[in-house]
Write an enzyme that holds these catalytic residues in place. Sequence first.
Site, PDB file in Angstrom:
ATOM      1  N   ASN A  45       0.829  -1.211   0.000  1.00 23.94           N
ATOM      2  CA  ASN A  45       0.000   0.000   0.000  1.00 23.94           C
ATOM      3  C   ASN A  45       0.861   1.259   0.000  1.00 23.94           C
ATOM      4  OD1 ASN A  45      -2.400  -1.570   0.292  1.00 23.94           O
ATOM      5  ND2 ASN A  45      -1.905  -1.806   2.461  1.00 23.94           N
ATOM      6  N   HIS A 130     -14.460  -2.127   4.936  1.00 22.83           N
ATOM      7  CA  HIS A 130     -13.343  -2.810   5.605  1.00 22.83           C
ATOM      8  C   HIS A 130     -13.746  -3.471   6.932  1.00 22.83           C
ATOM      9  CE1 HIS A 130      -9.328  -2.763   7.729  1.00 22.83           C
ATOM     10  NE2 HIS A 130      -8.922  -3.082   6.515  1.00 22.83           N
ATOM     11  N   GLU A 174     -16.153   3.629   2.469  1.00 23.60           N
ATOM     12  CA  GLU A 174     -14.788   3.966   2.061  1.00 23.60           C
ATOM     13  C   GLU A 174     -14.928   4.891   0.860  1.00 23.60           C
ATOM     14  OE1 GLU A 174     -12.257   0.493   1.488  1.00 23.60           O
ATOM     15  OE2 GLU A 174     -13.343  -0.601   3.028  1.00 23.60           O
ATOM     16  N   SER A 178     -10.690  -1.018  -1.293  1.00 26.02           N
ATOM     17  CA  SER A 178      -9.409  -1.718  -1.344  1.00 26.02           C
ATOM     18  C   SER A 178      -9.408  -2.925  -2.279  1.00 26.02           C
ATOM     19  CB  SER A 178      -8.993  -2.155   0.052  1.00 26.02           C
ATOM     20  OG  SER A 178      -9.931  -3.055   0.577  1.00 26.02           O
ATOM     21  N   ASP A 203     -14.020   6.643   5.028  1.00 27.41           N
ATOM     22  CA  ASP A 203     -12.705   6.059   5.288  1.00 27.41           C
ATOM     23  C   ASP A 203     -11.867   6.276   4.039  1.00 27.41           C
ATOM     24  OD1 ASP A 203     -10.552   4.274   5.304  1.00 27.41           O
ATOM     25  OD2 ASP A 203     -11.611   2.769   6.495  1.00 27.41           O
ATOM     26  N   HIS A 206      -7.303   4.468   1.429  1.00 27.58           N
ATOM     27  CA  HIS A 206      -6.611   4.261   0.145  1.00 27.58           C
ATOM     28  C   HIS A 206      -6.593   5.506  -0.735  1.00 27.58           C
ATOM     29  CE1 HIS A 206      -6.083  -0.035   0.761  1.00 27.58           C
ATOM     30  NE2 HIS A 206      -7.268  -0.008   1.335  1.00 27.58           N
ATOM     31  N   LYS A 237      -0.581   3.934   4.624  1.00 32.35           N
ATOM     32  CA  LYS A 237      -0.632   3.505   3.225  1.00 32.35           C
ATOM     33  C   LYS A 237       0.184   4.481   2.363  1.00 32.35           C
ATOM     34  CE  LYS A 237      -4.124   0.291   4.070  1.00 32.35           C
ATOM     35  NZ  LYS A 237      -5.409   0.113   4.702  1.00 32.35           N
TER      36      LYS A 237
HETATM   37  C1  LIG Z   1      -5.859  -0.500   5.924  1.00 32.48           C
HETATM   38  C2  LIG Z   1      -7.211  -0.022   6.214  1.00 32.48           C
HETATM   39  C3  LIG Z   1      -7.599   0.301   7.506  1.00 32.48           C
HETATM   40  C4  LIG Z   1      -6.717   0.048   8.692  1.00 32.48           C
HETATM   41  O1  LIG Z   1      -5.646   0.925   8.754  1.00 32.48           O
HETATM   42  P1  LIG Z   1      -4.333   0.485   9.568  1.00 32.48           P
HETATM   43  O2  LIG Z   1      -3.633   1.764   9.833  1.00 32.48           O
HETATM   44  O3  LIG Z   1      -3.574  -0.437   8.688  1.00 32.48           O
HETATM   45  O4  LIG Z   1      -4.794  -0.187  10.826  1.00 32.48           O
HETATM   46  C5  LIG Z   1      -8.858   0.828   7.686  1.00 32.48           C
HETATM   47  N1  LIG Z   1      -9.710   0.999   6.652  1.00 32.48           N
HETATM   48  C6  LIG Z   1      -9.376   0.661   5.388  1.00 32.48           C
HETATM   49  C7  LIG Z   1     -10.347   0.856   4.291  1.00 32.48           C
HETATM   50  C8  LIG Z   1      -8.126   0.119   5.137  1.00 32.48           C
HETATM   51  O5  LIG Z   1      -7.806  -0.250   3.898  1.00 32.48           O
END
Ligand SMILES: *Cc1c(COP(=O)(O)O)cnc(C)c1O
Length: 390
Positions: A45, A130, A174, A178, A203, A206, A237
């Site tokens: 990522n 997620h 999101e 992802s 969220d 990404h 990421k």
């Molecule tokens: C990776 C991810 C998370 C978690 O983030 P971390 O910092 O790795 O714990 C939360 N939401 C989504 C959509 C993700 O892809």
Amino acid sequence: MDQRIREILSEKEREGLLRKLTEAEALPGGCVSVVGREYVNFSSNDYLGLSSHPAIARAALEAVSPVFGSGASRLMCGTTAYHRLLEDKVAVFKNKEAALVFNSGYQANVGVISALVGKNDAVFSDRLNHASIIDGIKLSGAALFRFRHNDAAHLAELLKKERKNFKQAIIITETVFSMDGDIAPLDGMIRLKKEHNCLLMVDEAHATGVFGPNGGGIVDKLGHSSDVDILMGTFSKALGSFGAFVAVSRVMREFLINTCRAFIYSTSLPPVVIAANIAALKIVADEPERRTTLLENAAYLREGLKLEGFDVKGESQIIPVVVGGNEDAVKLSGYLKEKGYWALPVRPPTVPENEARIRISLSFAHGRKTLDRLLEDMREARKALGMTNV
Ligand SMILES: *Cc1c(COP(=O)(O)O)cnc(C)c1O
């Protein structure tokens, strides 16, 4: 108990679903070394290639001494000047009044959702959200209504039917997804959240650092920051570091400091990590060509794969190549591994039945030459594996 654990594991093994940890060493230039062999890394990522940026390492080194650990939770004495500075910068970056840093994205989602809603409330959540969002909803005890992926019309239907039965309600999505690399229809969701008096939480794990004129994400790109109540993102990421945040109103920040257990009852991130995150934000501001080149390259690769006849999804730096059957996905991944690419198969239940895929996660560190070579190898793979349904 022991017997039960063994049975569960052997069942997973029989189904080919037993997960194992593989030791891997990330290398600069978008590569990874696994068991002594080097691969082009299409599974990371680290979208902007920042995890190996020297300015981040320098900032971390400066903050690493004389004291390494933060020593306490934020409310005790774990809030350093670094934390305050980072939160000020995130608020500006995300164009909100305030921000609050969390130790990880997982912790942020679980903590914020369970602080905001309870058993008389409802959450309307995209079907592909997620795991950390799902876990937050479960912990909250709120009623869960899942709308079809990126389907604002289905969300509208659910809201019309169910919203009136609950006190508070949040819509959660999101922005860049992802597994599909596609983007949520935010305009429609904002209209619905206003019409039905809900909070909207997005969220941007990404999207942060990748989309928008300032790298702020999809919300930044669309200029919608005032219409999104909770803007969650991560430093783990595209920002190449570790930790996460929510950008919110001042009063929401104060509410979370007082109620969010995942925030209250955990030691704060050490200054070394916070300093790295501050440096990462500066690079996102100073080097916009990283994100523009990444998205141009992603479009180039997606179009190239389509011309080769592959079923390619998405509109971001995440490029899923859907092959259908599980076995085909595993074979294609194995073929690519042989050729020096680390691109893992994604199978049900992570994705729907008959939509097994290879997920190519692109980084700024991957140049056009690498992409051209990949396109050629994909063409060969198709022939060699006799894949007809792609
Ligand atoms: C990776 C991810 C998370 C978690 O983030 P971390 O910092 O790795 O714990 C939360 N939401 C989504 C959509 C993700 O892809």
